[in-house]
Design an enzyme around this catalytic site. Structure first.
Site, PDB file in Angstrom:
ATOM      1  N   LYS A 298      11.472  -0.836   2.902  1.00 41.17           N
ATOM      2  CA  LYS A 298      11.656   0.478   3.540  1.00 41.17           C
ATOM      3  C   LYS A 298      11.572   0.369   5.054  1.00 41.17           C
ATOM      4  CE  LYS A 298       9.582   3.381  -0.070  1.00 41.17           C
ATOM      5  NZ  LYS A 298       8.508   4.346  -0.369  1.00 41.17           N
TER       6      LYS A 298
ATOM      7  N   LYS B 131       0.242  -2.030   0.291  1.00 38.59           N
ATOM      8  CA  LYS B 131      -0.138  -0.924  -0.595  1.00 38.59           C
ATOM      9  C   LYS B 131      -1.550  -1.162  -1.057  1.00 38.59           C
ATOM     10  CE  LYS B 131       2.091   2.772  -2.001  1.00 38.59           C
ATOM     11  NZ  LYS B 131       3.025   3.549  -1.156  1.00 38.59           N
TER      12      LYS B 131
ATOM     13  N   THR C 142       8.437  13.118   3.420  1.00 41.08           N
ATOM     14  CA  THR C 142       9.113  12.412   2.336  1.00 41.08           C
ATOM     15  C   THR C 142      10.160  13.307   1.690  1.00 41.08           C
ATOM     16  OG1 THR C 142       7.098  11.126   1.937  1.00 41.08           O
ATOM     17  CG2 THR C 142       8.788  11.077   0.229  1.00 41.08           C
TER      18      THR C 142
ATOM     19  N   ASN D 292       4.183  17.234  -4.083  1.00 41.10           N
ATOM     20  CA  ASN D 292       4.576  17.378  -2.679  1.00 41.10           C
ATOM     21  C   ASN D 292       6.031  16.991  -2.453  1.00 41.10           C
ATOM     22  OD1 ASN D 292       4.242  17.650   0.234  1.00 41.10           O
ATOM     23  ND2 ASN D 292       4.327  15.425   0.249  1.00 41.10           N
TER      24      ASN D 292
END
Length: 435
Positions: A113, A125, A209, A240
Site C-alpha cells: 500500500k 502490523k 479509508t 467505519n
C-alpha cells in the site's frame, strides 16, 4: 482493461518459493499474488527472497491483573514486513482469533500500500489476541500499555508507527502515545497515528479509508463508463469503512441497495435511506429489525444484483465457492484480503473488475502519513486540504496502477502488486544489502 486468468503458482520460476497450501490463508493468499507479480517482473531471485518474508516478527506475553484480581496473560504480535522505503507503518488489531499468519499478511499488504501511494513508509502490523467486548475499559488500558511497553524498542516515529485497526480506536492510540512518551520522557505525538485531534490527530483521519474507497470506486466507474447516478451499490459491513463508503458514494449519486453488519444483510432494490439507517443504529446499535429493507444472509448479500460491490467486512469473503455467483460489474475492496487467491481467476474470467485492497483502502494510511507529517511539523491542516490531498494521492495511484495493469495485460490486483514490488525492489538494489 484486458482481464486475464492468473498463471498457477506451481509454475513459479523461483527455486524456493514460499509454499501456498491453503488459498484462504491470508499470508499464503498474499504470497500467491506476490509470486505472480514477481514472475512478470522477472525479479532477481535474491531480491525475491529478501521481499517474501518479514524483516522482523515479535511475539510478546502481556500479563495483566484483571478487575477481579485474577492475573491473565494475553499474546501480542508485531510484524515488520519491510522498512526499505522508510519507517514501518501499520495498525494494531484486537481480536480473539487473530493469528501470526494473518498479521504477516496484513504487514505485507501495508508495504505494498505504502509503495503504491508513494508514501515514505514500509509495512507493519500488530495484534493482541483478546476479545475487547469481554474486557472493561481498565483492562483494555492495561493490555494496551503493557503491549506498548513490551515493544518500546520497536516503536518510534523514525522506526515503527502504529495506528488503529479492527477493534482499536483513537482512545487506544492515545494510551499507546502516552505510554511511549512516559518511557522516552517527552511527549512524542508522531509515534502513533489515528489519535484524537486534541492530541495531534489529523482532521479527516476517521473517514479516510472510506473516502479512499469512494475515490477508487469513482475512478474505476469512469474507466468502465458507469455513471454514479445510475449505479447500484452493495456494501458488506457497516462499520467505519463500510458506513463512510456508503455515505460518500450516496452523496455522489449512487443508489445504495444493500448493506450488512453482524446481524445479517438488508436489501432494497429501490435504495436504502442511510439517514434512517443511522437513526435505527442510534437506538438498536445493529441493523437487525431495520424496517425498510428485506432481510438476507451475509452470503446472499454478496450475490445481490448491483453495479458495484464493496466488501468492507473482513478477510476471505469472496472465494472460489461464491465468485461465480456474484452479480456485479465492479468490486472495490474496502476490507483487507476480502478476496481469496483462488477466487481471482474466476472473477478475471467473468470480466469483473476488482480494485484491490492494497489500492482501494489505502486512504487510511495516506491520511496517517499526513498526520505524521503534521505532528513532525507542529502545523495542522484544515479538513478541505486533507481531503484535497487525499483525493490527489488516490487518483494518481489508481491511474498508475491501471496503466501498469494494462501494460502487462493483467487485472488491477496484479498491476498493483507489480507497481508496488518494482518500487521496493529498485530501492533495495540502490541501497544494497548491508553486511
Amino acid at each position: 482493461m484486458p482481464q486475464r486468468q492468473h498463471s498457477p503458482y506451481s509454475k513459479s520460476v523461483y527455486k524456493e518459493p514460499a509454499p501456498v497450501h491453503d488459498p484462504e490463508n491470508p499470508f499464503e493468499s498474499m504470497m500467491e499474488r506476490f509470486n505472480l507479480a514477481a514472475e512478470l517482473l522477472n525479479l532477481d531471485e535474491g531480491i525475491y527472497n529478501f521481499l517474501k518474508m518479514p524483516a522482523k516478527q515479535v511475539i510478546v506475553s502481556i500479563p495483566i491483573q484483571m478487575d477481579s484480581g485474577e492475573i491473565k496473560v494475553f499474546e501480542g504480535y508485531r510484524v515488520i514486513h519491510d522498512d526499505t522505503l522508510g519507517p514501518s507503518k501499520g495498525g494494531v488489531r484486537y481480536a480473539p482469533d487473530v493469528t501470526l499468519d494473518e498479521v504477516k499478511a496484513l504487514a505485507a499488504w501495508m508495504t505494498w500500500k505504502c509503495s503504491i501511494l508513494g508514501l515514505p513508509f514500509g509495512g507493519a502490523k500488530g495484534a493482541v489476541k483478546c476479545d475487547p467486548s469481554k474486557l472493561t475499559p481498565t483492562e483494555l488500558e492495561k493490555i494496551t500499555r503493557r503491549y506498548t511497553a513490551s515493544l518500546i524498542s520497536i516503536f518510534g516515529p523514525e522506526r515503527d508507527i502504529p495506528a488503529p485497526d479492527m477493534n482499536t480506536n483513537e482512545q487506544i492510540m492515545a494510551w499507546i502515545m502516552d505510554t511511549y512518551s512516559m518511557h522516552v520522557e517527552h511527549t512524542e505525538t508522531a509515534v502513533v497515528t489515528g489519535k484524537p485531534v486534541i492530541l495531534g490527530g489529523s482532521l479527516g483521519r476517521i473517514e479516510a479509508t472510506g473516502r479512499g474507497v469512494m475515490i477508487s470506486a469513482l475512478s474505476a466507474m469512469k474507466k468502465m463508463n458507469i455513471s454514479p447516478e445510475s449505479a447500484k451499490v452493495v456494501v458488506q459491513g457497516f462499520g467505519n469503512v463500510g458506513s463512510v463508503s456508503a455515505k460518500l458514494l450516496a452523496e455522489q449519486g449512487c443508489k445504495i441497495v444493500g448493506i450488512s453488519d453482524i446481524s445479517g444483510g438488508y436489501y432494497n432494490p429501490n435504495g436504502i435511506d442511510l439517514e434512517k439507517v443511522r437513526e435505527h443504529l442510534k437506538v438498536h446499535h445493529v441493523l437487525s429489525g431495520f424496517p425498510e429493507a428485506d432481510s438476507v444472509t451475509n452470503a446472499e448479500l454478496l450475490e445481490l444484483p448491483c453495479d458495484v460491490l464493496v466488501p468492507a467486512a473482513k478477510e476471505d469473503q469472496i472465494t472460489a465457492k461464491n465468485a461465480d455467483k456474484l452479480n456485479c460489474k465492479l468490486i472495490v475492496e474496502g476490507a483487507n484480503g476480502p478476496t481469496t487467491a483462488d477466487a481471482d481467476p474466476i472473477l478475471n474470467e467473468r470480466c469483473i473488475m476488482v480494485v484491490p485492497d492494497i489500492l482501494a483502502n489505502a486512504g487510511g494510511v495516506t491520511v496517517s502519513y499526513f498526520e505524521w507529517v503534521q505532528d513532525r511539523q507542529g502545523y495542522f491542516w484544515p479538513l478541505d486540504r486533507v481531503n484535497m490531498r487525499l483525493e490527489r494521492f488516490m487518483r494518481n495511484a489508481f491511474d498508475t496502477v491501471y496503466e501498469t495493469a494494462s501494460r502487462y495485460n493483467q487485472p488491477l490486483r496484479i498491476g498493483a502488486y507489480i507497481q508496488a514490488i518494482d518500487k521496493v525492489a529498485r530501492t533495495v538494489r540502490l541501497r544494497g544489502i548491508y553486511a
